[in-house]
Scaffold this active site. Structure first.
Site, PDB file in Angstrom:
ATOM      1  N   LYS A   1     -13.457  -4.591  -5.719  1.00 61.69           N
ATOM      2  CA  LYS A   1     -14.192  -3.400  -6.122  1.00 61.69           C
ATOM      3  C   LYS A   1     -13.339  -2.459  -6.982  1.00 61.69           C
ATOM      4  O   LYS A   1     -13.868  -1.591  -7.659  1.00 61.69           O
ATOM      5  CB  LYS A   1     -14.749  -2.677  -4.898  1.00 61.69           C
ATOM      6  CG  LYS A   1     -13.694  -2.121  -3.961  1.00 61.69           C
ATOM      7  CD  LYS A   1     -14.369  -1.366  -2.845  1.00 61.69           C
ATOM      8  CE  LYS A   1     -13.498  -1.070  -1.664  1.00 61.69           C
ATOM      9  NZ  LYS A   1     -12.197  -0.498  -1.800  1.00 61.69           N
TER      10      LYS A   1
ATOM     11  N   LYS B   1       0.821  -1.218   0.000  1.00 66.24           N
ATOM     12  CA  LYS B   1       0.000   0.000   0.000  1.00 66.24           C
ATOM     13  C   LYS B   1       0.851   1.261   0.000  1.00 66.24           C
ATOM     14  O   LYS B   1       0.486   2.254  -0.608  1.00 66.24           O
ATOM     15  CB  LYS B   1      -0.943   0.026   1.210  1.00 66.24           C
ATOM     16  CG  LYS B   1      -2.110  -0.938   1.071  1.00 66.24           C
ATOM     17  CD  LYS B   1      -3.161  -0.623   2.114  1.00 66.24           C
ATOM     18  CE  LYS B   1      -4.318  -1.623   2.056  1.00 66.24           C
ATOM     19  NZ  LYS B   1      -5.256  -1.447   3.168  1.00 66.24           N
TER      20      LYS B   1
ATOM     21  N   LYS C   1      -8.557 -11.949  -8.153  1.00 68.85           N
ATOM     22  CA  LYS C   1      -9.598 -11.996  -7.128  1.00 68.85           C
ATOM     23  C   LYS C   1     -10.660 -10.924  -7.424  1.00 68.85           C
ATOM     24  O   LYS C   1     -10.321  -9.836  -7.889  1.00 68.85           O
ATOM     25  CB  LYS C   1      -8.908 -11.690  -5.791  1.00 68.85           C
ATOM     26  CG  LYS C   1      -9.676 -12.103  -4.583  1.00 68.85           C
ATOM     27  CD  LYS C   1      -8.793 -11.953  -3.344  1.00 68.85           C
ATOM     28  CE  LYS C   1      -9.653 -11.732  -2.128  1.00 68.85           C
ATOM     29  NZ  LYS C   1      -8.896 -11.583  -0.900  1.00 68.85           N
TER      30      LYS C   1
END
Ligand code: TRP
Length: 332
Positions: A200, A114, A197
């Site tokens: 969103k 991240k 996977k």
């Protein structure tokens, strides 16, 4: 009711849960409340680790909470609550930060991913200490089992290490929790790219449960499969077809092999149509229930407050013990 406890958390980032959240996580939460004393938390404090829009966060938290209830988490049997309503989470986090090595925290792969994505300089300190907040969530409830996805395994290992470290330094205080990773439906794949996977961040291949039924059905009917015609469960060679089988099997409480057999000789069209029907059979009443809950914010706030009060009953004495053990002088 056993005294064994389960704890899990979900971030309120998206407006609507997606099918992967439901099949991979929330569905198991619902099942686990039958055999465990369950604490389920909308982790709004975790959302402050990246820039957030205040109004959106508020809406997302309410919507996430309503969705947990609509999916079947029952406040009469478990404790659904919002993380920021129980101050002990932030308080224990501070204690755990003092026990965590800088190097140890630097090795968390989610932080590395991240923080490098947005540029390491702009990553917040909160993103770095995110795993200690997660550890506090779990340890405050003397949790035995933590249902999480594979991506959270490292955070759970850190939680276990911190519990053991605290216990050996200051005396037995925390339960050392086990990961409860559900294999079969742990990974629902992207309908357009069944090698990834469902997420969103790729809305084209992602089913949002609160979307209009037409949109949901269309996404499933246009799922990418392969150039054969045979329905067979084979995740490596036939990821698209296998993903549809996994979805259909999970929603109709059958195993994938049984479902695969039922489509022998009937081609992909029938499988897609039935998978779409099965998703809608869940999603339509789910969305209606979410709307009903959100239409009565007073009642929702009451359920939230009740969850927070019951969570605090467990968390407060555990925090008090931890504070006392590390040498803080009690306030009263
Ligand atoms: N980090 C978890 C995730 O992104 C969410 C989470 C926060 C959590 N606190 C938790 C999960 C405690 C399990 C237990 O999925």
């Amino acid at each position: 009711m056993s005294e064994r406890r389960v704890f899990s958390g979900i971030q309120p980032t998206a407006g609507s849960f997606q099918l992967g959240n439901y099949l991979g996580a929330i569905r198991h939460w619902v099942r686990l409340q039958e055999t465990y004393q369950a604490f389920y938390c909308v982790v709004d404090l975790h959302s402050l680790t990246v820039p957030q829009d205040p109004a959106e966060l508020r809406t997302a938290t309410m919507t996430a909470y309503a969705q947990i209830l609509a999916a079947g988490v029952d406040p009469a049997r478990s404790v659904p609550f919002v993380q920021s309503h129980v101050a002990e989470h932030a308080q224990l986090t501070w204690v755990l930060q003092g026990l965590t090595g800088f190097g140890e925290a630097s090795r968390m792969t989610q932080f590395k991913d991240k923080s490098t994505r947005g540029g390491a300089e702009s990553a917040s300190v909160g993103l770095f200490t995110y795993p200690m907040l997660m550890a506090a969530d779990i340890l405050l409830y003397r949790t035995h089992a933590v249902p999480v996805g594979e991506d959270q395994r490292q955070h759970l290992e850190l939680t276990r290490d911190l519990a053991q470290r605290f216990n050996s330094r200051f005396g037995d205080t925390f339960v050392v929790p086990e990961a409860h990773i559900v294999k079969e439906t742990a990974k629902i794949l992207d309908l357009q790219d069944p090698t990834a996977k469902m997420s969103k961040s790729q809305p084209g291949g992602c089913v949002f449960l609160l979307d209009p039924p037409k949109v949901i059905a269309k996404k499933i009917r246009s799922a990418v499969t392969d150039s054969e015609t045979e329905v067979r469960f084979d995740p490596a060679a036939k990821p698209g077809v296998s993903n549809l089988l996994t979805i259909l099997a999970a929603l109709t409480a059958r195993d994938v092999e049984t479902v695969a057999k039922a489509y022998q000789g009937s081609g992909y069209g029938a499988l897609k149509a039935d998978a779409a029907d099965a998703v809608l059979a869940f999603a339509e009443p789910f969305a209606a229930r979410v709307r009903e809950l959100l239409d009565d914010p007073g009642e929702l706030a009451r359920v939230m407050a009740d969850g927070a009060a019951r969570a605090r009953e467990v968390a407060a004495p555990v925090l008090a013990t931890a504070y006392q053990r590390v040498g803080l002088v009690p306030a009263g």
